[in-house]
Write a protein that holds these residues in place. Sequence first.
Motif, short mmCIF file in Angstrom:
data_model
loop_
_atom_site.label_atom_id
_atom_site.label_comp_id
_atom_site.label_asym_id
_atom_site.label_seq_id
_atom_site.Cartn_x
_atom_site.Cartn_y
_atom_site.Cartn_z
N ASN A 1 30.01 56.13 37.13
CA ASN A 1 30.65 55.61 35.92
C ASN A 1 30.40 54.12 35.82
O ASN A 1 30.44 53.42 36.82
N LEU A 2 30.16 53.68 34.59
CA LEU A 2 29.98 52.26 34.34
C LEU A 2 31.06 51.80 33.37
O LEU A 2 31.20 52.34 32.27
N HIS A 3 31.82 50.84 33.78
CA HIS A 3 32.82 50.21 32.93
C HIS A 3 32.26 48.84 32.56
O HIS A 3 32.08 47.99 33.42
N PHE A 4 31.93 48.63 31.26
CA PHE A 4 31.27 47.40 30.82
C PHE A 4 32.04 46.81 29.64
O PHE A 4 31.67 47.00 28.48
N PRO A 5 33.13 46.09 29.93
CA PRO A 5 33.92 45.52 28.83
C PRO A 5 33.19 44.36 28.17
O PRO A 5 32.36 43.69 28.80
N LEU A 6 33.48 44.13 26.91
CA LEU A 6 32.87 43.02 26.20
C LEU A 6 33.26 41.69 26.83
O LEU A 6 32.44 40.80 27.00
N LEU A 7 34.53 41.58 27.20
CA LEU A 7 35.01 40.39 27.91
C LEU A 7 35.49 40.85 29.29
O LEU A 7 36.18 41.86 29.40
N GLY A 8 35.11 40.13 30.29
CA GLY A 8 35.48 40.52 31.65
C GLY A 8 34.26 40.95 32.44
O GLY A 8 33.13 40.83 31.97
N PHE A 9 34.49 41.45 33.62
CA PHE A 9 33.39 41.82 34.51
C PHE A 9 33.19 43.32 34.53
O PHE A 9 34.15 44.08 34.67
N PRO A 10 31.94 43.76 34.40
CA PRO A 10 31.68 45.20 34.46
C PRO A 10 31.81 45.72 35.89
O PRO A 10 31.75 44.96 36.85
N GLN A 11 31.97 47.03 35.99
CA GLN A 11 32.11 47.64 37.31
C GLN A 11 31.38 48.98 37.31
O GLN A 11 31.53 49.78 36.39
#
Length: 162
Positions: free
Chosen positions: A39-49
């Motif tokens: 899974n990729l969590h890629f927020p517009l603001l903040g750090f992806p994980q």
Amino acid sequence: MCSLIKLILTPIICWYGMLFTHKLGHIAAALLTDATGINLHFPLLGFPQTIVQHNPHPLLEIWAGPTLGNLMPLGLLLLSIRAKRFQNFAATFTGFCLLANGAYIGLGGIDQIGDAGDLLRHSSPLWILILFGITSISFGLYIWHTTLKRHRISTSTQTATY
């Protein structure tokens, strides 16, 4: 006005481009090593994980992020030099990626945060993380230095011909 737009957009593009190549490295290695639950969590603001549920080769997947995050921009820079197009932007982007990945791994190992913390937990020696950081940062600064030097020479040559 065009210079102001470039000044604003260049760091934004470099930041998100660096995050993209870094995360692409993690995902590519996870897929190649038969990891599951990617899974990729890629927020517009903040750090992806990047989250991998089961990973038979975690060191390979973790190292692939910063490694491919450096190699893909270097490949882009080589292509731009060969094509003689977008060389300054490609060099700026590549230098940024090398600096960011180098600082993230080299300095992150000291506080054991992020990928660096994961690498240490999976038995990567701290000295390798620091060496990766020093090498990446040095090459990033070298690329920026030579690009700036080339830009100054071409600007002074253009000014002298008028």
